[in-house]
Scaffold this active site. Structure first.
Site, PDB file in Angstrom:
ATOM      1  N   SER A  18       0.811  -1.208   0.000  1.00 34.75           N
ATOM      2  CA  SER A  18       0.000   0.000   0.000  1.00 34.75           C
ATOM      3  C   SER A  18       0.851   1.267   0.000  1.00 34.75           C
ATOM      4  O   SER A  18       1.587   1.528  -0.944  1.00 34.75           O
ATOM      5  CB  SER A  18      -0.956  -0.033   1.197  1.00 34.75           C
ATOM      6  OG  SER A  18      -1.902   0.995   1.134  1.00 34.75           O
ATOM      7  N   ASP A  77      -2.555   6.365  -3.417  1.00 31.60           N
ATOM      8  CA  ASP A  77      -1.375   5.750  -2.816  1.00 31.60           C
ATOM      9  C   ASP A  77      -0.904   4.612  -3.718  1.00 31.60           C
ATOM     10  O   ASP A  77      -1.415   4.423  -4.823  1.00 31.60           O
ATOM     11  CB  ASP A  77      -1.650   5.281  -1.386  1.00 31.60           C
ATOM     12  CG  ASP A  77      -2.673   4.156  -1.317  1.00 31.60           C
ATOM     13  OD1 ASP A  77      -3.451   4.006  -2.267  1.00 31.60           O
ATOM     14  OD2 ASP A  77      -2.691   3.427  -0.312  1.00 31.60           O
ATOM     15  N   ASP A  98      -1.226   1.442  -3.980  1.00 35.19           N
ATOM     16  CA  ASP A  98      -2.143   0.444  -4.548  1.00 35.19           C
ATOM     17  C   ASP A  98      -3.498   1.043  -4.895  1.00 35.19           C
ATOM     18  O   ASP A  98      -4.429   0.319  -5.248  1.00 35.19           O
ATOM     19  CB  ASP A  98      -2.294  -0.766  -3.628  1.00 35.19           C
ATOM     20  CG  ASP A  98      -3.013  -0.445  -2.322  1.00 35.19           C
ATOM     21  OD1 ASP A  98      -3.024   0.736  -1.917  1.00 35.19           O
ATOM     22  OD2 ASP A  98      -3.546  -1.375  -1.691  1.00 35.19           O
TER      23      ASP A  98
END
Length: 447
Positions: free
Chosen positions: A102, A241, A243
């Site tokens: 992430s 971000d 992902d």
């Protein structure tokens, strides 16, 4: 049972150290495959990833592990986490797998899973997998081994899904948008989504090299986006971000809007269109101003534990559709089964285009309370729950704040950190109280 590997968002850690190693990834996939085969003779899983260099290694290991358990694999390549969730459902797969850490730096990575319905899996499923990891592998016979192939145009399919959530009667023509994909999974997809809806797109953070994901760009470093919006005289800035499951927005003046504010805007837009909004779910960290503003319009508000999976669980429990976190994880369950930065951005832009109102006009009634969040790094063995001085200091701060603020102390689910949050109408008071509590927390005794 206590979980050894799974945290609040799958399994995450430093690449090359347990559990983010190729041998563990193979074992994990084999264990998951065995769990799947208890209910399905020939499962099929999808595997997507972000742009970290370690994704290649982990992807190959997971593929081998699943195949060795008799599970077929469909490889998606770089794709946002919510894109994997969507395609898992669309392809009628048994499971979706995402290789991503992430918003973390490139040297971290992680593995998380989606159900066949495109939702986060419950704790009980993760515990079943952890139990399977303690058992000896059972390698499938040659004739029963799984196969692997790539899904053609996975990105294009997801782009069309994102566009389908935007009102067909509206367009983004005449709207200039700076898109920051954090050198992550949406680096090709995000600019195309907005461009194909008519926007004039300026792309930053869209040149991944395997090592630069989230580095000084994206939702965790929105400073670059603010500067780019001003420099390009854009109408909006969109920050994702690594992902692409979280979103922050910037307006033409360069003001940044977080997930708490955007959650309120999504609810307010629906109310303005005459839709019923019985309630929304935030977290323990959601700013009090949002709760007050929602309740003033007759919208119920419930706080879940921090983590989008817990927001989702509470939404299902309440029977509501809207939820989110200040970090930018936003859920609109009538649009998608999971948090989606691109879909959330389209819902907000749709509200602005339809109404002719700017972000600041939509949010003029929401003045966020100053919120101070300090991270206290805990040494191995420190037990903050046994710190009686911290308990006493916390009660004292709560008494001082009364009804004008909140205190929240919790352990991070992904890092060895204690998060100390103080919220108050007075910013100086919030800072002073947070510093006091963080100082006491550092002296937590050994377990």
């Amino acid at each position: 049972m206590a979980r050894t590997y799974f945290g609040t968002d799958g399994i995450r850690g430093l690449v090359g150290r347990s559990p983010i190693t190729p041998d563990f990834a193979l074992r994990l996939a084999h264990a998951v495959g065995r769990v799947l085969r208890r209910k399905e003779a020939r499962p099929m899983v999808l595997i997507g990833k972000d742009t970290r260099i370690s994704g290649y290694m982990l992807e190959s290991a997971l593929e081998s592990g699943f195949n060795s358990a008799g599970v077929d694999v469909m490889l998606l390549g770089p794709l946002p986490t919510p894109g994997v969730a969507y395609l898992t459902r669309a392809q009628r797969a048994s499971l979706g797998v995402v290789i991503s850490a992430s918003h973390n730096p490139y040297y971290d990575n992680g593995i998380k899973f989606f159900s066949a319905q495109g939702t986060k899996l419950p704790d009980a499923w993760e515990e079943e997998v952890e139990q399977a990891l303690t058992e000896d592998p059972v390698w499938a016979d040659s004739a029963a081994l799984g196969k692997a192939r790539r899904l053609e145009d996975a990105a294009g399919r997801y782009i069309e899904f994102c566009k389908s959530t935007f009102d067909h009667a509206l367009t983004l023509k005449g709207v200039k948008i700076v898109v920051d994909a954090a050198h992550g999974a949406a680096y090709q997809i995000a600019p195309k989504v907005f461009h194909e809806l008519g926007a004039d797109v300026v792309a930053i953070g869209c040149a991944p090299d395997g090592l630069n994901i989230n580095e000084d760009v994206g939702a965790t470093h929105p400073e670059a986006l603010v500067l780019a919006v001003r420099a390009n005289k854009a109408d909006f800035g969109v920050a994702l971000d690594g992902d692409a499951d979280r979103l922050l927005l910037v307006d033409a003046a360069g003001r940044l809007y977080n997930g708490d504010e955007l959650l309120y805007l999504l609810a307010a837009d629906r109310l303005a269109r005459g839709e019923a909004v019985p309630g929304a779910v935030g977290t323990l960290m959601t700013n009090m101003a949002v709760e007050v503003a929602l309740k003033s319009q007759g919208v119920g508000f419930v706080r879940a534990k921090v983590g989008d999976r817990y927001v989702l669980e509470e939404l299902h429990r309440q029977g509501w559709t809207l939820g989110g976190e200040g970090s930018g994880h936003l859920l609109a369950l009538d649009k998608h089964t999971t948090g989606d930065g691109l879909v959330s951005a389209l819902q907000v832009l749709q509200a602005c285009v339809r109404s002719g109102k700017s972000l600041s006009q939509w949010l003029s009634s929401v003045q966020l309370f100053p919120q101070v969040l300090l991270n206290v790094r805990l040494q191995p063995g420190q037990d903050w729950k046994r710190n009686t001085q911290l308990e006493e200091a916390t009660e004292a701060v709560k008494a001082e704040l009364g009804d004008t603020g909140r205190v929240l102390i919790r352990a991070s689910g992904t890092e060895p950190l204690l998060r100390v949050m103080v919220e108050a109408r007075d910013g100086d008071q919030a800072s002073r109280c947070a510093e006091r509590l963080a100082s006491v927390a550092k002296n937590s005794p050994a377990a």
